[in-house]
Design a protein around this motif. Structure first.
Motif, PDB file in Angstrom:
ATOM      1  N   GLY A  86    -122.134 -15.720 -28.935  1.00  0.00           N
ATOM      2  CA  GLY A  86    -121.630 -15.417 -30.262  1.00  0.00           C
ATOM      3  C   GLY A  86    -121.740 -13.961 -30.624  1.00  0.00           C
ATOM      4  N   SER A  87    -122.194 -13.117 -29.691  1.00  0.00           N
ATOM      5  CA  SER A  87    -122.406 -11.706 -29.969  1.00  0.00           C
ATOM      6  C   SER A  87    -121.194 -10.884 -29.548  1.00  0.00           C
ATOM      7  N   VAL A  88    -120.741 -10.004 -30.416  1.00  0.00           N
ATOM      8  CA  VAL A  88    -119.624  -9.105 -30.119  1.00  0.00           C
ATOM      9  C   VAL A  88    -120.093  -7.674 -30.367  1.00  0.00           C
ATOM     10  N   VAL A  89    -120.019  -6.857 -29.330  1.00  0.00           N
ATOM     11  CA  VAL A  89    -120.472  -5.469 -29.400  1.00  0.00           C
ATOM     12  C   VAL A  89    -119.375  -4.576 -28.846  1.00  0.00           C
ATOM     13  N   HIS A  90    -119.172  -3.438 -29.487  1.00  0.00           N
ATOM     14  CA  HIS A  90    -118.151  -2.497 -29.041  1.00  0.00           C
ATOM     15  C   HIS A  90    -118.798  -1.258 -28.439  1.00  0.00           C
ATOM     16  N   ARG A  91    -118.271  -0.845 -27.286  1.00  0.00           N
ATOM     17  CA  ARG A  91    -118.652   0.456 -26.730  1.00  0.00           C
ATOM     18  C   ARG A  91    -117.719   1.475 -27.359  1.00  0.00           C
ATOM     19  N   VAL A  92    -118.292   2.504 -27.963  1.00  0.00           N
ATOM     20  CA  VAL A  92    -117.502   3.389 -28.820  1.00  0.00           C
ATOM     21  C   VAL A  92    -117.793   4.862 -28.553  1.00  0.00           C
ATOM     22  N   THR A  93    -116.907   5.686 -29.070  1.00  0.00           N
ATOM     23  CA  THR A  93    -117.157   7.117 -29.185  1.00  0.00           C
ATOM     24  C   THR A  93    -116.843   7.501 -30.630  1.00  0.00           C
ATOM     25  N   THR A  94    -117.427   8.608 -31.080  1.00  0.00           N
ATOM     26  CA  THR A  94    -117.182   9.070 -32.444  1.00  0.00           C
ATOM     27  C   THR A  94    -117.422  10.559 -32.546  1.00  0.00           C
ATOM     28  N   ASP A  95    -116.600  11.223 -33.359  1.00  0.00           N
ATOM     29  CA  ASP A  95    -116.785  12.655 -33.588  1.00  0.00           C
ATOM     30  C   ASP A  95    -118.055  12.933 -34.389  1.00  0.00           C
ATOM     31  N   ASP A  96    -118.618  11.907 -35.029  1.00  0.00           N
ATOM     32  CA  ASP A  96    -119.853  12.098 -35.779  1.00  0.00           C
ATOM     33  C   ASP A  96    -121.070  12.213 -34.855  1.00  0.00           C
ATOM     34  N   TYR A  97    -120.886  11.861 -33.583  1.00  0.00           N
ATOM     35  CA  TYR A  97    -121.986  11.932 -32.620  1.00  0.00           C
ATOM     36  C   TYR A  97    -121.376  12.261 -31.252  1.00  0.00           C
ATOM     37  N   PRO A  98    -120.870  13.498 -31.094  1.00  0.00           N
ATOM     38  CA  PRO A  98    -120.074  13.858 -29.914  1.00  0.00           C
ATOM     39  C   PRO A  98    -120.908  14.362 -28.741  1.00  0.00           C
ATOM     40  N   TYR A  99    -121.968  13.646 -28.402  1.00  0.00           N
ATOM     41  CA  TYR A  99    -122.896  14.142 -27.398  1.00  0.00           C
ATOM     42  C   TYR A  99    -122.766  13.345 -26.106  1.00  0.00           C
ATOM     43  N   PRO A 100    -123.002  13.989 -24.957  1.00  0.00           N
ATOM     44  CA  PRO A 100    -122.856  13.306 -23.668  1.00  0.00           C
ATOM     45  C   PRO A 100    -123.769  12.091 -23.560  1.00  0.00           C
ATOM     46  N   THR A 101    -123.311  11.099 -22.824  1.00  0.00           N
ATOM     47  CA  THR A 101    -124.100   9.894 -22.614  1.00  0.00           C
ATOM     48  C   THR A 101    -123.848   9.343 -21.222  1.00  0.00           C
ATOM     49  N   THR A 102    -124.885   8.811 -20.616  1.00  0.00           N
ATOM     50  CA  THR A 102    -124.732   8.166 -19.306  1.00  0.00           C
ATOM     51  C   THR A 102    -124.636   6.648 -19.445  1.00  0.00           C
ATOM     52  N   THR A 103    -125.084   6.136 -20.584  1.00  0.00           N
ATOM     53  CA  THR A 103    -125.099   4.678 -20.767  1.00  0.00           C
ATOM     54  C   THR A 103    -124.020   4.190 -21.721  1.00  0.00           C
TER      55      THR A 103
END
Length: 298
Positions: A86-103
């Motif tokens: 029943g869980s729905v999660v979105h992988r997202v990007t946003t200009d409010d947090y524009p920092y590199p990520t590996t995960t």
């Protein structure tokens, strides 16, 4: 007959291309509540765990999976949608947090509304200097929370991730994400206008020349809301006598959180470990760690 079939086949291929392109059109999401953004899709594992009543923290009592709390109106681009039971999660990007990520960065579906139309960026209006300082001072005594930028926390956490048992006062505070980290203190006070990361703050605004100066000489150059900053921490100048910061103490719940401290005491402490520089570099040519002063409120 051949021409008819060829035309029909070409039309079919065109329809399939258009459909494929349509299916690849980015979807968007907009935060309708203060929305925790994690570096893992495992929200139930962080808020609940195996027994349904545990918050996943490290030795210092911090939820290292929390990146920041997106303010209402924050616009996201949805890269992927994950459905687990029943869980729905979105992988997202946003200009409010524009920092590199590996995960990747993830937000629970219940904190956002989805749209196929490109949303407007979150409205940003910088409060007055006096209002920012009043907000900073109102945060005194708030606990340090890694990734925290809403000192009152997110009350909807216990509604959307209901604990399976009665929580202790401390566990409930962590569950609700009540508190602020160092850049989160400034972020909340400015309504999310300033960067949410000390690496960005270290080059934000313009530099105040301080290389080679003494602590006393530096103190005479400072103005309210100047930043004493390096990659990893930021201290905010209130006036030429006081600073305010949120820092993580060696003992969870003790000697940590938001506190006002004398400016000269802070400069002496910082300069015992770092040297003043005009532009930030983790280490200067002599191998010394540095800090800078950034003036962003003109």
């Amino acid at each position: 007959m051949y021409r008819w079939w060829a035309a029909a086949a070409a039309f079919f291929v065109l329809v399939m291309i258009v459909a494929a392109q349509a299916s690849e059109t980015p979807r968007y999401a907009v935060a309708v509540l203060p929305a925790p953004v994690l570096n893992t899709p495992d929200f139930p594992g962080v808020f609940g765990g195996r027994d349904g009543g545990t918050v996943r923290t490290d030795r210092q009592g911090q939820i290292r999976e929390l990146e920041f709390i997106a303010l209402p109106g924050t616009a996201f681009t949805v890269q992927e949608t994950l459905r687990r039971g029943g869980s729905v999660v979105h992988r997202v990007t946003t200009d409010d947090y524009p920092y590199p990520t590996t995960t990747g960065y993830f937000v629970d579906d219940r904190f956002v509304r989805l749209t196929d139309e490109t949303p407007h960026p979150r409205a940003r209006k910088l409060p007055s200097r006096d209002k920012i300082i009043a907000r900073l001072l109102a945060s005194r005594g708030s606990r340090y929370v890694w990734g925290g930028n809403v000192r009152a926390g997110v009350p909807d956490m216990v509604r959307l991730f209901p604990p399976a048992k009665i929580l202790s006062v401390e566990t409930e505070r962590r569950w609700l994400l009540r508190g602020l980290d160092c850049s989160g203190l400034l972020y909340e006070a400015t309504d999310g206008v300033t960067p949410r990361n000390t690496s960005a703050l270290a080059s934000y605004g313009r530099g105040v020349p301080i290389a080679g100066l003494t602590a006393e000489e530096i103190s005479q150059r400072l103005e309210p809301l100047d930043l004493i900053v390096w990659k990893g921490h930021v201290i905010i100048v209130l006036d030429r006598e006081r600073t305010i910061e949120s820092r993580l103490g060696p003992v969870p719940g003790k000697r940590d959180g938001v506190a006002v401290r004398p400016l000269r005491e802070v400069l002496a402490e910082v300069m015992g470990k770092r040297v003043p520089a005009d532009r930030f570099a983790e280490k200067n040519g002599r191998g010394e760690k540095t800090f800078v002063i950034r003036r962003w409120y003109e």
